[in-house]
Design a protein around this motif. Structure first.
Motif, short mmCIF file in Angstrom:
data_model
loop_
_atom_site.label_atom_id
_atom_site.label_comp_id
_atom_site.label_asym_id
_atom_site.label_seq_id
_atom_site.Cartn_x
_atom_site.Cartn_y
_atom_site.Cartn_z
N HIS A 121 -2.97 -28.70 33.42
CA HIS A 121 -4.21 -28.50 34.25
C HIS A 121 -5.15 -27.40 34.03
N GLY A 122 -5.40 -27.34 32.50
CA GLY A 122 -6.29 -26.35 32.05
C GLY A 122 -6.06 -25.01 31.65
N SER A 123 -4.63 -24.59 32.30
CA SER A 123 -4.41 -23.14 31.90
C SER A 123 -3.05 -23.39 30.77
N ILE A 124 -3.06 -22.52 29.87
CA ILE A 124 -2.24 -22.38 28.91
C ILE A 124 -0.78 -21.88 29.25
N LEU A 125 0.13 -22.36 28.98
CA LEU A 125 1.67 -21.88 29.44
C LEU A 125 2.39 -22.12 28.13
N LEU A 126 3.37 -20.99 28.16
CA LEU A 126 4.52 -21.08 27.26
C LEU A 126 5.34 -22.12 27.60
N GLY A 127 5.67 -23.01 26.56
CA GLY A 127 6.76 -23.91 26.95
C GLY A 127 8.18 -23.82 25.84
N ASP A 128 8.65 -25.07 25.80
CA ASP A 128 9.76 -25.36 25.01
C ASP A 128 10.73 -24.63 25.49
N GLU A 129 11.58 -23.73 24.72
CA GLU A 129 12.86 -23.17 25.03
C GLU A 129 12.78 -21.63 24.51
N ILE A 130 13.46 -20.58 24.75
CA ILE A 130 13.78 -19.52 24.28
C ILE A 130 15.07 -19.09 24.25
N CYS A 131 15.59 -19.17 22.99
CA CYS A 131 17.26 -19.13 22.79
C CYS A 131 17.48 -18.73 21.24
N PRO A 132 18.75 -18.82 21.06
CA PRO A 132 19.04 -18.62 19.66
C PRO A 132 18.75 -19.68 18.47
N ASP A 133 18.25 -20.70 19.07
CA ASP A 133 17.63 -21.80 18.11
C ASP A 133 16.26 -21.42 17.52
N THR A 134 15.53 -20.68 18.61
CA THR A 134 13.89 -20.37 18.56
C THR A 134 13.92 -18.95 18.10
N CYS A 135 14.77 -18.14 18.32
CA CYS A 135 14.74 -16.69 18.14
C CYS A 135 15.69 -16.48 16.83
N ARG A 136 15.41 -15.28 16.04
CA ARG A 136 16.32 -14.68 15.33
C ARG A 136 16.79 -13.33 16.09
N LEU A 137 18.11 -13.34 16.35
CA LEU A 137 18.69 -12.24 17.25
C LEU A 137 19.82 -11.56 16.34
N TRP A 138 19.91 -10.27 16.24
CA TRP A 138 20.54 -9.59 15.34
C TRP A 138 21.39 -8.68 16.32
N ASP A 139 22.72 -8.22 15.97
CA ASP A 139 23.34 -7.22 16.79
C ASP A 139 22.71 -5.78 16.56
N ARG A 140 22.32 -4.84 17.59
CA ARG A 140 21.34 -4.00 17.31
C ARG A 140 22.36 -2.81 16.32
N GLU A 141 23.50 -2.90 16.47
CA GLU A 141 24.36 -1.71 15.72
C GLU A 141 24.76 -2.33 14.18
N THR A 142 25.13 -3.63 14.14
CA THR A 142 25.94 -4.11 12.94
C THR A 142 24.97 -4.91 12.21
N ARG A 143 24.03 -5.28 12.80
CA ARG A 143 22.80 -6.39 12.18
C ARG A 143 23.52 -7.47 11.95
N GLN A 144 24.57 -7.83 12.77
CA GLN A 144 25.29 -9.17 12.43
C GLN A 144 24.17 -10.09 13.08
N LYS A 145 23.99 -11.53 12.21
CA LYS A 145 23.24 -12.40 12.94
C LYS A 145 23.88 -13.29 14.10
N LEU A 146 23.35 -13.37 14.90
CA LEU A 146 23.75 -14.18 16.17
C LEU A 146 22.84 -15.31 16.88
N ASP A 147 22.56 -16.20 15.80
CA ASP A 147 21.27 -16.95 16.26
C ASP A 147 21.80 -18.28 14.92
#
Length: 234
Positions: A184-210
């Motif tokens: 309806h004329g507005s821009i919205l964020l869609g899809d999903e936000i998850c380990p499929d769409t984000c690279r996520l690493w453990d903050r301490e070990t840098r282990q990949k969790l995605d």
């Protein structure tokens, strides 16, 4: 809300019509793909996990002023969302050098960027999602300059909100792919936000969790998804 005919089936989700033309139902699958579906597999319970993580993060973003298509989670695998006219431009925000950026520029993965980078890619599996410029998107009529400006602002705000939420939970948001659409004329964020769409690493070990664990045959894929779910949704 009644689920009606299947409107679209993608690599990770099915989209169904409802009895309200403004809303559709996303069904999250366990199918896993990489390299634009050239590699295929299954990640057990991925759909359930991604649905729950996406709900948590969409609710967070809405509270922080980022408009999304999320309405409510209907079941373990189903999410009711506002129906969007998807803009065929994937927006990628990067905080740490990884993936295609490292390969493209010959840089070592893991180096933090001085500031987030925003990149555009044309959403096309047959073409392997080529990188495009903003002027390409406007010249081809995929989005207006005003819409891209709005997308940029929302993408950077999404990045800031998620980093602030994830880092105390021991997760580094390395980069993420975002999709936007019109409602309806507005821009919205869609899809999903998850380990499929984000690279996520453990903050301490840098282990990949995605999904890189699936892409690169690193093993422990299901365990990584469950760990992200535990940290994000607790």
């Amino acid at each position: 809300m009644t689920r009606a005919e299947l409107l679209y089936e993608g690599k990770a989700k099915q989209v169904y019509a409802t009895d309200n033309p403004d809303y559709v139902i996303q069904y999250f699958k366990d199918d896993a793909t990489a390299f634009n579906a050239k590699k295929r597999g299954t990640i057990v319970s991925k759909g359930i996990i991604n649905n729950a993580i996406s709900e948590t993060l969409f609710r967070l973003l809405e509270r922080e002023g980022v408009p999304t298509h999320f309405v409510e989670r209907l079941s373990d695998r189903e999410m009711l969302v506002k129906k969007l006219q998807i803009i065929p431009v994937e927006t990628v925000v990067r905080n740490i050098i990884a993936g295609s950026l490292a390969k493209r520029l010959g840089l070592e993965e893991g180096q933090p960027l001085r500031e987030p980078i925003l990149e555009y890619f044309y959403k096309s599996d047959p073409l392997d999602d080529p990188m495009i410029s903003p002027s390409t998107a406007t010249a081809l009529g995929w989005a207006t300059a005003a819409e891209l400006q709005r997308i940029d602002a929302l993408a950077f705000k999404t990045n800031a909100v998620l980093r602030a939420y994830l880092e105390p939970r021991g997760l580094l948001l390395v980069d993420m792919k975002l999709e936007f659409g019109r409602h309806h004329g507005s821009i919205l964020l869609g899809d999903e936000i998850c380990p499929d769409t984000c690279r996520l690493w453990d903050r301490e070990t840098r282990q990949k969790l995605d999904k890189d664990r699936f892409r690169r045959d690193l093993g422990g894929v299901e365990e990584a998804y469950h760990e992200v779910h535990r940290r994000v949704c607790a």
